[in-house]
Scaffold this active site. Structure first.
Site, PDB file in Angstrom:
ATOM      1  N   SER A 246       0.832  -1.210   0.000  1.00 30.60           N
ATOM      2  CA  SER A 246       0.000   0.000   0.000  1.00 30.60           C
ATOM      3  C   SER A 246       0.863   1.254   0.000  1.00 30.60           C
ATOM      4  O   SER A 246       1.900   1.300   0.670  1.00 30.60           O
ATOM      5  CB  SER A 246      -0.902   0.017   1.234  1.00 30.60           C
ATOM      6  OG  SER A 246      -1.599   1.244   1.291  1.00 30.60           O
TER       7      SER A 246
ATOM      8  N   TYR B 214      -1.330  -1.104  10.222  1.00 32.88           N
ATOM      9  CA  TYR B 214      -1.533  -1.499   8.810  1.00 32.88           C
ATOM     10  C   TYR B 214      -0.230  -1.337   8.033  1.00 32.88           C
ATOM     11  O   TYR B 214       0.185  -2.231   7.299  1.00 32.88           O
ATOM     12  CB  TYR B 214      -2.641  -0.631   8.211  1.00 32.88           C
ATOM     13  CG  TYR B 214      -2.959  -0.890   6.745  1.00 32.88           C
ATOM     14  CD1 TYR B 214      -3.638  -2.049   6.361  1.00 32.88           C
ATOM     15  CD2 TYR B 214      -2.605   0.033   5.765  1.00 32.88           C
ATOM     16  CE1 TYR B 214      -3.944  -2.273   5.022  1.00 32.88           C
ATOM     17  CE2 TYR B 214      -2.912  -0.184   4.427  1.00 32.88           C
ATOM     18  CZ  TYR B 214      -3.587  -1.342   4.065  1.00 32.88           C
ATOM     19  OH  TYR B 214      -3.888  -1.565   2.737  1.00 32.88           O
TER      20      TYR B 214
HETATM   21  P1  NAP Z   1     -11.874  -5.382  -0.088  1.00 31.19           P
HETATM   22  O1  NAP Z   1     -12.724  -4.732  -1.119  1.00 31.19           O
HETATM   23  O2  NAP Z   1     -12.208  -5.198   1.365  1.00 31.19           O
HETATM   24  O3  NAP Z   1     -11.798  -6.966  -0.423  1.00 31.19           O
HETATM   25  C1  NAP Z   1     -11.037  -7.770   0.427  1.00 31.19           C
HETATM   26  C2  NAP Z   1     -10.975  -9.171  -0.129  1.00 31.19           C
HETATM   27  O4  NAP Z   1     -10.096  -9.930   0.730  1.00 31.19           O
HETATM   28  C3  NAP Z   1     -12.310  -9.895  -0.124  1.00 31.19           C
HETATM   29  O5  NAP Z   1     -12.375 -10.733  -1.251  1.00 31.19           O
HETATM   30  C4  NAP Z   1     -12.255 -10.730   1.163  1.00 31.19           C
HETATM   31  O6  NAP Z   1     -13.014 -11.938   1.098  1.00 31.19           O
HETATM   32  C5  NAP Z   1     -10.783 -11.078   1.194  1.00 31.19           C
HETATM   33  N1  NAP Z   1     -10.305 -11.459   2.520  1.00 31.19           N
HETATM   34  C6  NAP Z   1     -10.336 -10.737   3.675  1.00 31.19           C
HETATM   35  N2  NAP Z   1      -9.809 -11.459   4.676  1.00 31.19           N
HETATM   36  C7  NAP Z   1      -9.436 -12.657   4.139  1.00 31.19           C
HETATM   37  C8  NAP Z   1      -8.845 -13.832   4.658  1.00 31.19           C
HETATM   38  N3  NAP Z   1      -8.534 -13.941   5.964  1.00 31.19           N
HETATM   39  N4  NAP Z   1      -8.620 -14.885   3.829  1.00 31.19           N
HETATM   40  C9  NAP Z   1      -8.939 -14.805   2.501  1.00 31.19           C
HETATM   41  N5  NAP Z   1      -9.517 -13.712   1.954  1.00 31.19           N
HETATM   42  C10 NAP Z   1      -9.756 -12.664   2.772  1.00 31.19           C
HETATM   43  O7  NAP Z   1     -10.339  -4.926  -0.229  1.00 31.19           O
HETATM   44  P2  NAP Z   1      -9.571  -4.221  -1.474  1.00 31.19           P
HETATM   45  O8  NAP Z   1      -9.692  -2.753  -1.334  1.00 31.19           O
HETATM   46  O9  NAP Z   1      -9.960  -4.871  -2.728  1.00 31.19           O
HETATM   47  O10 NAP Z   1      -8.046  -4.571  -1.082  1.00 31.19           O
HETATM   48  C11 NAP Z   1      -7.315  -5.604  -1.704  1.00 31.19           C
HETATM   49  C12 NAP Z   1      -5.843  -5.454  -1.326  1.00 31.19           C
HETATM   50  O11 NAP Z   1      -5.352  -4.181  -1.758  1.00 31.19           O
HETATM   51  C13 NAP Z   1      -5.567  -5.517   0.187  1.00 31.19           C
HETATM   52  O12 NAP Z   1      -4.382  -6.244   0.422  1.00 31.19           O
HETATM   53  C14 NAP Z   1      -5.372  -4.057   0.576  1.00 31.19           C
HETATM   54  O13 NAP Z   1      -4.556  -3.907   1.722  1.00 31.19           O
HETATM   55  C15 NAP Z   1      -4.707  -3.528  -0.684  1.00 31.19           C
HETATM   56  N6  NAP Z   1      -4.872  -2.076  -0.847  1.00 31.19           N
HETATM   57  C16 NAP Z   1      -6.106  -1.516  -0.984  1.00 31.19           C
HETATM   58  C17 NAP Z   1      -6.224  -0.137  -1.122  1.00 31.19           C
HETATM   59  C18 NAP Z   1      -7.563   0.544  -1.259  1.00 31.19           C
HETATM   60  O14 NAP Z   1      -7.613   1.777  -1.146  1.00 31.19           O
HETATM   61  N7  NAP Z   1      -8.659  -0.160  -1.504  1.00 31.19           N
HETATM   62  C19 NAP Z   1      -5.080   0.668  -1.124  1.00 31.19           C
HETATM   63  C20 NAP Z   1      -3.830   0.060  -0.982  1.00 31.19           C
HETATM   64  C21 NAP Z   1      -3.741  -1.307  -0.837  1.00 31.19           C
HETATM   65  P3  NAP Z   1     -14.575 -11.993   1.596  1.00 31.19           P
HETATM   66  O15 NAP Z   1     -15.374 -11.286   0.514  1.00 31.19           O
HETATM   67  O16 NAP Z   1     -14.873 -13.443   1.678  1.00 31.19           O
HETATM   68  O17 NAP Z   1     -14.626 -11.260   2.895  1.00 31.19           O
END
Ligand code: NAP
Length: 245
Positions: free
Chosen positions: A140, A153
């Site tokens: 991130s 985080y």
């Molecule tokens: P999101 O919309 O909250 O989706 C999270 C996903 O991770 C969901 O598919 C969830 O599955 C799954 N998950 C959560 N806990 C899990 C576990 N213990 N085992 C397996 N799967 C799990 O998140 P996102 O924004 O797409 O983020 C994806 C990645 O990008 C993360 O690593 C996050 O830190 C990184 N990131 C995001 C942002 C941002 O602004 N969005 C910025 C920088 C980095 P369920 O649907 O089954 O709960």
């Protein structure tokens, strides 16, 4: 359903950035395994959508923080689609709190999913990924911003970046690249939940490109690293954030 396409396993692909990565890699002719923790309905709907478009796709439940479930997930993917070529470590959570107010439970949960989850899949990949494969870890841009509330985080993602650089070297001789993609704010549940309109607007205005990232912005970078043109990039952290840091 074993296929002749290359096989990609995307963790946390039931929604958000992971689901968009799965769509993009399916379009790029990968057979995709869509991992999820609890959201079976959304993972199954995505499998149906991709199958409808002619792709090979399966959903596979596993909590990435549990080593035995990750071990079983790799076995399921190998059995149903074949040996894995591309691992995308996307599953993650974001729960911010000032460090001094962070409970033991919140600290442990963040590290269990964001850091140990990546360790668990990397360890499996070390012996089970096809030679010539690709590993892409999600970090991130918050690591560069140092905003209050993000200490834990950022700590989880700093470890992921460290794993990325060292593991790339440990895989010498296997022709496997290991890189990380570090998004800025992306419009998904993880970022949007719990924020006011005003806070969202403030984040959106931060990068010189003056908008939030969309999951497609990140999926394109992951597809580059997973594809032919990304072959010479190894051990790197690539920030995709509209220039915010
Ligand atoms: P999101 O919309 O909250 O989706 C999270 C996903 O991770 C969901 O598919 C969830 O599955 C799954 N998950 C959560 N806990 C899990 C576990 N213990 N085992 C397996 N799967 C799990 O998140 P996102 O924004 O797409 O983020 C994806 C990645 O990008 C993360 O690593 C996050 O830190 C990184 N990131 C995001 C942002 C941002 O602004 N969005 C910025 C920088 C980095 P369920 O649907 O089954 O709960």
């Amino acid at each position: 359903m074993t296929t002749t396409s290359k096989v990609a396993l995307i963790t946390g692909a039931s929604r958000g950035i992971g689901a968009t990565i799965a769509r993009r890699l399916a379009r790029d002719d990968f057979a995709v395994a869509i991992n999820y923790a609890s959201n079976a309905a959304e993972a199954d709907a995505l499998v149906a959508e991709l199958a409808q478009a002619g792709a090979s796709a399966i959903a596979v439940q596993a909590d990435v923080s549990r080593a035995e479930q990750v071990h079983a997930m790799f076995a399921t993917v190998e059995e149903k689609l074949g040996k894995i070529d591309v691992l995308v470590n996307n599953a993650g959570i974001l729960k911010t709190a000032p460090l001094a107010q962070t409970s033991n439970e919140l600290y442990a949960q963040n590290f269990a999913i964001n850091t140990q989850g990546v360790f668990n899949t990397l360890r499996e990949a070390g012996t089970r990924l096809n030679d010539g494969g690709r590993i892409i870890n999600l970090s991130s841009t918050t690591l560069a911003l140092n905003l209050p509330g993000y200490a834990i985080y950022n700590g989880t993602k700093a470890a992921v970046e460290a794993f990325t650089r060292v593991f790339a070297k440990e895989l010498r001789g296997r022709r496997i690249t290991v890189n990380a993609v570090a998004p800025g704010p992306v419009a998904t549940d993880l970022f949007l939940n719990g924020k006011t309109e005003e806070q969202i607007e403030t984040f959106a205005k931060m990068p010189p490109l003056e908008r939030l990232g969309q999951p497609e912005d990140i999926a394109g970078v992951v597809a580059f690293l997973a594809g032919k043109d990304g072959a010479w990039v190894n051990g790197q952290v690539l920030r995709a954030n509209g220039g915010v840091a």
